[in-house]
Scaffold this motif. Structure first.
Motif, PDB file in Angstrom:
ATOM      1  N   ALA A 111       3.560   1.087   2.407  1.00  0.00           N
ATOM      2  CA  ALA A 111       3.803   0.323   1.537  1.00  0.00           C
ATOM      3  C   ALA A 111       3.447  -1.413   1.956  1.00  0.00           C
ATOM      4  O   ALA A 111       3.200  -2.506   1.089  1.00  0.00           O
ATOM      5  N   LEU A 112       2.770  -1.262   3.860  1.00  0.00           N
ATOM      6  CA  LEU A 112       1.693  -1.763   4.361  1.00  0.00           C
ATOM      7  C   LEU A 112       1.241  -2.104   3.398  1.00  0.00           C
ATOM      8  O   LEU A 112       0.376  -3.401   3.031  1.00  0.00           O
ATOM      9  N   ASP A 113       0.262  -0.983   2.877  1.00  0.00           N
ATOM     10  CA  ASP A 113      -0.924  -1.470   2.358  1.00  0.00           C
ATOM     11  C   ASP A 113      -0.578  -1.965   0.918  1.00  0.00           C
ATOM     12  O   ASP A 113      -1.944  -2.976   0.710  1.00  0.00           O
ATOM     13  N   ALA A 114       0.387  -2.019   0.739  1.00  0.00           N
ATOM     14  CA  ALA A 114       0.750  -1.837  -1.345  1.00  0.00           C
ATOM     15  C   ALA A 114       1.070  -3.675  -0.705  1.00  0.00           C
ATOM     16  O   ALA A 114      -0.011  -4.426  -1.713  1.00  0.00           O
ATOM     17  N   VAL A 115       1.346  -4.203   0.276  1.00  0.00           N
ATOM     18  CA  VAL A 115       1.364  -5.562   0.162  1.00  0.00           C
ATOM     19  C   VAL A 115      -0.261  -5.962   0.493  1.00  0.00           C
ATOM     20  O   VAL A 115      -0.136  -7.326   0.287  1.00  0.00           O
ATOM     21  N   LEU A 116      -0.872  -5.708   1.351  1.00  0.00           N
ATOM     22  CA  LEU A 116      -2.035  -6.217   1.649  1.00  0.00           C
ATOM     23  C   LEU A 116      -3.161  -5.453   0.603  1.00  0.00           C
ATOM     24  O   LEU A 116      -3.781  -6.683   0.262  1.00  0.00           O
ATOM     25  N   ASN A 117      -2.616  -4.740  -0.717  1.00  0.00           N
ATOM     26  CA  ASN A 117      -3.681  -5.096  -1.541  1.00  0.00           C
ATOM     27  C   ASN A 117      -3.431  -5.763  -2.914  1.00  0.00           C
ATOM     28  O   ASN A 117      -4.330  -6.322  -3.724  1.00  0.00           O
ATOM     29  N   GLN A 118      -2.682  -6.497  -2.460  1.00  0.00           N
ATOM     30  CA  GLN A 118      -1.741  -7.464  -3.302  1.00  0.00           C
ATOM     31  C   GLN A 118      -3.270  -9.337  -3.308  1.00  0.00           C
ATOM     32  O   GLN A 118      -2.315  -9.926  -3.867  1.00  0.00           O
ATOM     33  N   ARG A 119      -3.469  -9.370  -2.477  1.00  0.00           N
ATOM     34  CA  ARG A 119      -4.251 -10.048  -1.845  1.00  0.00           C
ATOM     35  C   ARG A 119      -5.203  -9.937  -3.128  1.00  0.00           C
ATOM     36  O   ARG A 119      -5.706  -9.423  -3.264  1.00  0.00           O
ATOM     37  N   GLY A 120      -5.572 -11.230  -3.466  1.00  0.00           N
ATOM     38  CA  GLY A 120      -6.297 -12.600  -4.981  1.00  0.00           C
ATOM     39  C   GLY A 120      -5.740 -11.869  -6.505  1.00  0.00           C
ATOM     40  O   GLY A 120      -5.834 -12.225  -7.767  1.00  0.00           O
TER      41      GLY A 120
END
Length: 479
Positions: free
Chosen positions: A168-177
């Motif tokens: 879930a944290l990776d999914a949040v980080l991947n939303q950058r930009g």
């Protein structure tokens, strides 16, 4: 020139005032207030507030929304006249707040211009639209084999400590930009876990588009109960404005336990596993608010990633089966895979996305068409080969190809990949360009291959032949 003030008018004014009959464990029992309604705010004489949660014939039960020690038996209580609301808007981005919107990061309170109720009706069928745009988590297995669409509710399920929160944290980080606003709801977690999540978001620069709603393990049960509804209200505000949002509920097991605790304290009749009879409605009314809106109603979306914990991989337990029936698919984490070092420990056979395939990009969908089936067949062959049976050359080749795929699917946490990277490894593997690569060298070769992507002009919509030509050229120069 000042306008004349409104003259004072004499008249009879009636107001209800109750009194506290008892208090304990975050619950206040109140006599009086016969016109009180469920989910209505009430005020105590010492300035504390509560939320009406139980209506009885003679007394009503209220959740304390503050830990004030001044609330005592006999204290007067009165109506506030409104329901519980939380501040919403861009001022919350980068902040850590509790379920009431109060800051927990030591900074001044955010400048809020709009409030939104925590409890709200889910969008109607007329307001909704089909899930049609992909949502990328950065995980190889999820984005290629278990795709998610914007507005989907995808359950993350597994035993404790197998990597659910990391995904879930990776999914949040991947939303950058990507112009996706994120809300992370942390329910019943220790302060060290909250601090670790906050530091990971800050280090990756993801805190600029993320809000953390935190109800720690030592918080009142009422706070842990309200936390996911507060996070949903914050994301729902942006969705109504036409923005794409992501909500992570970590996790709903603790949320259900908090609701069970409240219900038992309020003397509600227990049901299966001591949960109250409306435990299904508790999570359904929360997750049904996640959807994608039609263009006529703003066109925004709210993607939900609820996390649920199992014990010894038991999927047929009460709360897991409830959430599986509510959501649009599940990502199942297997403890045996985690113990074997296969990370992320996602069981591809038990994981499914019911509607995400319709939103997957055609290039990735075509490239991954047979990957899932090949991997599942490899797992069966590997199990059969353990008996020491002499294998044919074709079977041994399939085993070697499957071992290579297993190594390719491994991925470290906090390292999400772009969709171009997913298409690159899918084509390289599917077209046999990695056939001469040993499984133990797969990670190194794949890392060198993906380093070439940022400097290229390749896009998802680029022709397949252009992709294959570039991949062959890069692989020809690998050491």
């Amino acid at each position: 020139m000042t306008e004349p003030s409104t003259p004072y008018r004499f008249g009879l004014r009636l107001s209800e005032r109750g009194c506290v009959a008892g208090i304990g464990d975050g619950i206040a029992w109140i006599r009086g207030l016969p016109s009180a309604r469920l989910d209505e705010l009430i005020g105590f004489d010492d300035g504390s507030s509560g939320l009406v949660f139980q209506l009885g014939k003679e007394v009503l039960g209220a959740i304390l929304l503050s830990q004030s020690r001044g609330v005592t038996a006999g204290m007067a209580v009165q109506h506030i006249g409104r329901k519980l609301e939380i501040g919403v808007g861009d001022a919350l981005l980068g902040r850590v707040v509790d379920p009431l919107g109060s800051p927990l990061d030591g900074l001044p309170p955010p400048q809020i211009r709009q409030l939104r109720p925590l409890e709200a009706a889910a969008p109607s069928i007329i307001e909704r639209d089909f899930v049609s745009e992909p949502f990328y988590t950065g995980c190889k297995i999820v984005d290629s084999l278990i795709p998610i669409g914007k507005g989907q509710r995808q359950l993350i399920i597994g035993d404790d400590g197998v990597g659910k929160s990391a995904l879930a944290l990776d999914a949040v980080l991947n939303q950058r930009g990507r112009n996706v606003l994120c809300v992370m709801v942390l329910i019943g977690q220790p302060r060290s876990s909250v601090a670790g999540t906050l530091e990971a978001l800050r280090a990756a620069g993801a805190l600029d588009y993320t809000v953390l709603v935190v109800a720690e393990a030592n918080a009142l049960p009422g706070f842990r109960y309200l936390a996911p509804f507060a996070g949903c209200a914050i994301a729902e505000h942006w969705m109504r404005l036409g923005r794409d949002t992501l909500v992570v509920y970590d996790d709903l097991t603790r949320h259900a336990q908090s609701y069970r605790e409240l219900s038992l304290l309020l003397q509600r009749p227990p049901g299966r596993e001591a949960y109250p009879g409306d435990i299904f409605y508790l999570h359904s009314r929360l997750l049904e608010r996640s959807t994608v809106l039609s263009l006529e109603h703003g066109g925004g979306s709210m993607t939900a990633l609820p996390i649920i914990e199992t014990r010894q991989g038991e999927l047929s337990a009460y709360i897991p089966t409830n959430l599986i029936s509510i959501t649009d698919g599940q990502i199942y984490f297997e403890s045996k895979l985690f113990a074997a070092g296969i990370l992320p420990a996602i069981d591809i056979g038990r994981s499914v996305s019911r509607i995400g395939g319709k939103a997957q990009h055609p290039a990735i969908k075509n490239a991954a068409a047979h990957i899932r089936l090949d991997y599942l067949q490899f797992l069966e062959l590997e199990l059969f080969a353990r008996f020491g049976t002499r294998l044919e050359a074709s079977v041994e080749q399939k085993l070697q190809r499957g071992r290579l795929l297993r190594e390719i699917l491994k991925q470290d946490r906090l390292q999400p990949l772009s969709e171009q990277a997913h298409l690159a490894w899918l084509l390289a593997y599917g077209e046999g360009l990695l056939a001469d690569v040993a499984p133990e060298q797969a990670a190194t070769v794949l890392a060198q291959l993906l380093q070439q992507l940022p400097g290229s002009a390749l896009k998802l919509d680029s022709p397949k032949q252009q992709w294959l030509a570039a991949l062959k050229q890069w692989l020809a120069h690998k050491p």
